[in-house]
Design a protein around this motif. Sequence first.
Motif, PDB file in Angstrom:
ATOM      1  N   LYS A 152       0.899  -1.154   0.000  1.00  0.00           N
ATOM      2  CA  LYS A 152       0.000   0.000   0.000  1.00  0.00           C
ATOM      3  C   LYS A 152       0.933   1.198   0.000  1.00  0.00           C
ATOM      4  CE  LYS A 152      -4.207  -1.347   2.338  1.00  0.00           C
ATOM      5  NZ  LYS A 152      -4.976  -1.242   3.584  1.00  0.00           N
ATOM      6  N   HIS A 153       0.720   2.126  -0.898  1.00  0.00           N
ATOM      7  CA  HIS A 153       1.639   3.258  -0.950  1.00  0.00           C
ATOM      8  C   HIS A 153       0.892   4.543  -1.288  1.00  0.00           C
ATOM      9  CE1 HIS A 153       1.359   1.869  -5.153  1.00  0.00           C
ATOM     10  NE2 HIS A 153       1.574   3.112  -5.486  1.00  0.00           N
ATOM     11  N   LEU A 154       1.563   5.675  -1.019  1.00  0.00           N
ATOM     12  CA  LEU A 154       0.987   6.954  -1.410  1.00  0.00           C
ATOM     13  C   LEU A 154       1.165   7.096  -2.911  1.00  0.00           C
ATOM     14  CD1 LEU A 154       2.235   9.296   1.451  1.00  0.00           C
ATOM     15  CD2 LEU A 154      -0.112   8.532   1.010  1.00  0.00           C
ATOM     16  N   ASP A 155       0.131   7.539  -3.598  1.00  0.00           N
ATOM     17  CA  ASP A 155       0.152   7.652  -5.047  1.00  0.00           C
ATOM     18  C   ASP A 155       0.995   8.868  -5.459  1.00  0.00           C
ATOM     19  OD1 ASP A 155      -0.486   7.295  -7.703  1.00  0.00           O
ATOM     20  OD2 ASP A 155      -2.379   8.379  -7.554  1.00  0.00           O
ATOM     21  N   ARG A 181      -5.317   2.228  -7.867  1.00  0.00           N
ATOM     22  CA  ARG A 181      -5.498   3.311  -6.895  1.00  0.00           C
ATOM     23  C   ARG A 181      -6.967   3.659  -6.787  1.00  0.00           C
ATOM     24  NH1 ARG A 181      -3.239   8.536 -10.198  1.00  0.00           N
ATOM     25  NH2 ARG A 181      -5.002   8.674 -11.641  1.00  0.00           N
ATOM     26  N   GLN A 182      -7.282   4.254  -5.623  1.00  0.00           N
ATOM     27  CA  GLN A 182      -8.677   4.635  -5.421  1.00  0.00           C
ATOM     28  C   GLN A 182      -8.948   5.990  -6.052  1.00  0.00           C
ATOM     29  OE1 GLN A 182      -8.315   3.645  -1.367  1.00  0.00           O
ATOM     30  NE2 GLN A 182      -9.544   1.785  -1.551  1.00  0.00           N
ATOM     31  N   SER A 183      -8.059   6.974  -5.811  1.00  0.00           N
ATOM     32  CA  SER A 183      -8.178   8.251  -6.521  1.00  0.00           C
ATOM     33  C   SER A 183      -6.793   8.873  -6.588  1.00  0.00           C
ATOM     34  CB  SER A 183      -9.143   9.189  -5.795  1.00  0.00           C
ATOM     35  OG  SER A 183      -8.638   9.477  -4.510  1.00  0.00           O
ATOM     36  N   ARG A 184      -6.595   9.825  -7.481  1.00  0.00           N
ATOM     37  CA  ARG A 184      -5.281  10.412  -7.698  1.00  0.00           C
ATOM     38  C   ARG A 184      -4.705  11.012  -6.418  1.00  0.00           C
ATOM     39  NH1 ARG A 184      -3.684  14.570 -12.474  1.00  0.00           N
ATOM     40  NH2 ARG A 184      -4.710  12.969 -13.680  1.00  0.00           N
ATOM     41  N   GLY A 185      -3.463  10.685  -6.123  1.00  0.00           N
ATOM     42  CA  GLY A 185      -2.777  11.269  -4.976  1.00  0.00           C
ATOM     43  C   GLY A 185      -3.111  10.625  -3.643  1.00  0.00           C
ATOM     44  N   SER A 186      -4.060   9.687  -3.624  1.00  0.00           N
ATOM     45  CA  SER A 186      -4.408   9.059  -2.333  1.00  0.00           C
ATOM     46  C   SER A 186      -3.664   7.728  -2.184  1.00  0.00           C
ATOM     47  CB  SER A 186      -5.920   8.868  -2.250  1.00  0.00           C
ATOM     48  OG  SER A 186      -6.313   7.829  -3.110  1.00  0.00           O
ATOM     49  N   LEU A 187      -4.194   6.825  -1.397  1.00  0.00           N
ATOM     50  CA  LEU A 187      -3.548   5.530  -1.222  1.00  0.00           C
ATOM     51  C   LEU A 187      -3.742   4.659  -2.466  1.00  0.00           C
ATOM     52  CD1 LEU A 187      -4.076   4.039   2.344  1.00  0.00           C
ATOM     53  CD2 LEU A 187      -1.925   4.614   1.216  1.00  0.00           C
ATOM     54  N   ALA A 188      -2.694   3.949  -2.812  1.00  0.00           N
ATOM     55  CA  ALA A 188      -2.781   3.047  -3.955  1.00  0.00           C
ATOM     56  C   ALA A 188      -2.187   1.712  -3.550  1.00  0.00           C
ATOM     57  CB  ALA A 188      -2.016   3.619  -5.134  1.00  0.00           C
ATOM     58  N   SER A 189      -2.417   0.679  -4.357  1.00  0.00           N
ATOM     59  CA  SER A 189      -1.770  -0.590  -4.066  1.00  0.00           C
ATOM     60  C   SER A 189      -0.978  -1.046  -5.289  1.00  0.00           C
ATOM     61  CB  SER A 189      -2.783  -1.648  -3.646  1.00  0.00           C
ATOM     62  OG  SER A 189      -3.713  -1.867  -4.675  1.00  0.00           O
ATOM     63  N   MET A 190       0.076  -1.777  -5.011  1.00  0.00           N
ATOM     64  CA  MET A 190       0.969  -2.245  -6.062  1.00  0.00           C
ATOM     65  C   MET A 190       1.115  -3.748  -5.869  1.00  0.00           C
ATOM     66  SD  MET A 190       4.962  -1.125  -6.506  1.00  0.00           S
ATOM     67  CE  MET A 190       4.654   0.466  -5.759  1.00  0.00           C
ATOM     68  N   VAL A 191       0.885  -4.512  -6.920  1.00  0.00           N
ATOM     69  CA  VAL A 191       1.032  -5.961  -6.821  1.00  0.00           C
ATOM     70  C   VAL A 191       2.153  -6.389  -7.751  1.00  0.00           C
ATOM     71  CG1 VAL A 191      -0.082  -8.191  -7.184  1.00  0.00           C
ATOM     72  CG2 VAL A 191      -1.401  -6.285  -6.255  1.00  0.00           C
TER      73      VAL A 191
END
Lengths: 223, 295
Positions: A152-155, A181-191
């Motif tokens: 989980k990372h910051l976008d 990501r859920q929305s630009r600049g918010s939390l995103a996930s990387m697989v």
Amino acid sequence: MAVSIFDVIGPVMVGPSSSHTAGAAKIGSVARRVCKDKIVEVDFYLHGSFAQTYKGHGTAKALLGGILGMSPCDERIKYSYKIAEKEGMKFAFHQVDLGDVHPNTVKIVMKDDEDRKHELIGSSIGGGKILITNIDGMEMEFTAEYPTIINKHLDKPGTVAKVSSILARYDINIAFLKVFRQSRGSLASMVIETDNKVTPEILEEIQAIPTIKQIMFIDADGR
Amino acid sequence: MYQFNHAVELLNLCREYKLSIPEITLRAEAEESGRNVEEIWRLTEENFRVMEESIRKGLNPDIRSVGGLIGGNAYKLSIYGQADTLSGRKIVKAASYALAVSEVNAAMGKIVAAPTAGSSGVVPGVIISIKEEKNLKLKDAIEGLLVAAAVGKIIAVNATLSGAEGGCQAEIGSAAAMAAAAAVFMSGGKEQMCFDAASIALKGLLGLVCDPVAGLVEVPCSKRNAVAAAVALISADMTLAGISSFIPFDEVVEAMSRVGRQMSPDLRETARGGCAITPTALAFTRHIIEQSDDL
């Protein structure tokens, strides 16, 4: 994708159904690895064909067996209710409609011994293969056939590059990389699904990147 | 270099490199997976050992399936097969072994999907009974298993091995084709003959629907494994007698795929057609939903 002879003569599994038993055990075992601490309570929300025919296929026993750490070829799956009771794990199965998802889908909600909740949604997509589509509310997609790193990372720009450069330095080849990501600049996930073994020191180094908020590692199943 | 997606390509590779079907199959798998040939052989042997073990367990008279519909049939047939039988000792033995594996599967025991769990009895039933009856070595049986794998792989690439997609012909039909090819190979037949036998077996089961009673992998699945073992052996025998298949294997696979697509979803593992909606099946289905809290 190429077909391996071990997809044809294999997998080794307990019956009766690759999608309803082997795949179910695999989803359970990924869920167990998502909840790192001791699981004291687990609820399974079964959808579609899983909800309709889980009784005769041992789907419920296989899901629970996976949560208890059993692989799809573990003959104790048959007794997983009793084993869970012995270990003091509470469990329940519910038939639900999870919406527009694969017919063999389950949502697993786990509670650990410090009352923290973890959730996972996974589908058994045939031949014992699975697809995990959501962990703790974050949308994603991975098969658990490869060693998989989930962040989980910051976008923010540069995060993906930093992670991939660490992997390159350790000579880890990336088979698949997906960012959600859920929305630009918010939390995103990387697989990140890799071709090579991932050691704890690599994971520590990735976790040290400031924009990485959380890291999870799911090792590959079987061969 | 050794990759093949069709029977024609595999047969060409065999000619070009003067290698057998199992040798090409091993090399193709090594190329694709990055494992060496020795490791692939070892993994295949491991799977073979699991197959032997599931036959041993399935011949127990007390085995019962989860749904309660089957169990003990493999034992009955194996005892009966010790005397003079109508279809002959070898077919009865292969059929009893196929039942054994499928009963273990239905009892949540350990099996090797070959190509699926529901059709897991046919390939081990045929290969292991031939190994015993002909006093063959372990190596011969593993090679037979690799031939079966090559046939299954070609079907997987060009059609499907899933009953939900292609009906039972895709599972039991494919298993019979795989077993027939293995039987010919283990009897010293040439490469082309393996695929002739596979064609005859698959044609014989073309159009077979997937109609599991109460959605369980028990009736009619288990006995279909035994029937398919017999189909595989008679297909192999025809080929060994010099009979070839008029339709080449790759075209039979295409036909199977097409039939699967033409099949109503009611006949593809949904338990909405065929045996699954007979009065007896429906009465049982109501019973199992009400009664079995422990499933």
